[in-house]
Design an enzyme around this catalytic site. Structure first.
Site, short mmCIF file in Angstrom:
data_model
loop_
_atom_site.label_atom_id
_atom_site.label_comp_id
_atom_site.label_asym_id
_atom_site.label_seq_id
_atom_site.Cartn_x
_atom_site.Cartn_y
_atom_site.Cartn_z
N GLY A 12 132.32 51.81 133.61
CA GLY A 12 133.37 52.91 133.89
C GLY A 12 133.16 53.54 132.31
O GLY A 12 132.63 52.89 131.27
N SER A 15 133.57 51.22 128.73
CA SER A 15 133.57 49.71 129.26
C SER A 15 132.59 49.06 128.40
O SER A 15 132.61 47.64 128.47
CB SER A 15 132.94 49.81 130.81
OG SER A 15 131.34 50.11 130.63
N HIS A 56 128.29 58.26 117.80
CA HIS A 56 127.10 57.40 118.34
C HIS A 56 125.99 56.97 117.74
O HIS A 56 125.45 55.99 117.51
CB HIS A 56 126.97 57.88 119.79
CG HIS A 56 127.97 57.67 120.79
ND1 HIS A 56 127.89 57.68 122.16
CD2 HIS A 56 129.22 57.66 120.68
CE1 HIS A 56 129.02 57.30 122.92
NE2 HIS A 56 130.13 57.37 121.85
#
Length: 183
Positions: A12, A15, A56
């Site tokens: 998910g 996660s 990221h």
């Protein structure tokens, strides 16, 4: 040199699936003395998403070659060579990109089938090891809108097909992987 293999990492949102995939990619690249390649399917369509992408990239750190591929994923996989280990993050964003580009997103099953087949073929014929990340979107409520339900259904079928060709499949929850398949 080891034979190319395919690992699918499901989970998910938030996660820990991307973190696991990055670790697996780094380990495989170190074992092969290969380059780490990150195929990013996200698009920076707004300021929040642009900031998320920047964050990221910073978290990954140096040593990654990044290829932004929101649409032509099969071509990017075919272009990857044996001197690389490739992380694709993520299949559900690629699917969303493709779905939203369709003239009739509610006919996605039929309209996307040739692209999904091409992607499966590219992955099956890959000359390098692949780590694929995908969201498991079928564990929650039934989406309220027809488009949401079409996306959930397409994503579920895509994940099933990817899992069928993958050598390993992990499901990640709370940062912990549960290995569903290891061949």
């Amino acid at each position: 040199m080891q034979e190319p293999d395919i690992t699918l990492v499901l989970g998910g949102a938030r996660s820990g699936k991307s973190r696991l995939a990055e670790r697996l990619t780094s380990e495989a690249a170190a074992a092969r003395a290969a380059r780490r390649v990150y195929i990013a399917t996200a698009q920076a369509l707004d300021a929040e998403m642009a900031a998320r992408i920047d964050r990221h990239q910073a978290e990954r750190g140096p040593g990654w070659a990044t290829r932004e591929v929101p649409f032509a994923l099969a071509d990017a996989i075919r272009a990857a060579g044996p001197e690389e280990v490739v992380l694709v993050d993520c299949l559900t964003l690629w699917l969303s990109n493709r779905l939203c580009a369709l003239p009739d997103p509610l006919a996605a099953d039929v309209l996307l089938e040739p692209e999904v087949e091409d992607l499966l073929d590219a992955i099956s014929q890959a000359r390098t090891s692949l780590i694929l990340v995908s969201n498991e979107v079928g564990l929650g409520l039934v989406p309220e809108t027809p488009l949401g339900r079409a996306f959930r259904d397409c994503a579920g079928r895509l994940n099933q097909r990817m899992a069928s060709i993958a050598h390993r499949v992990a499901f990640v929850a709370a940062g912990l992987p549960l290995w569903l398949k290891r061949c």
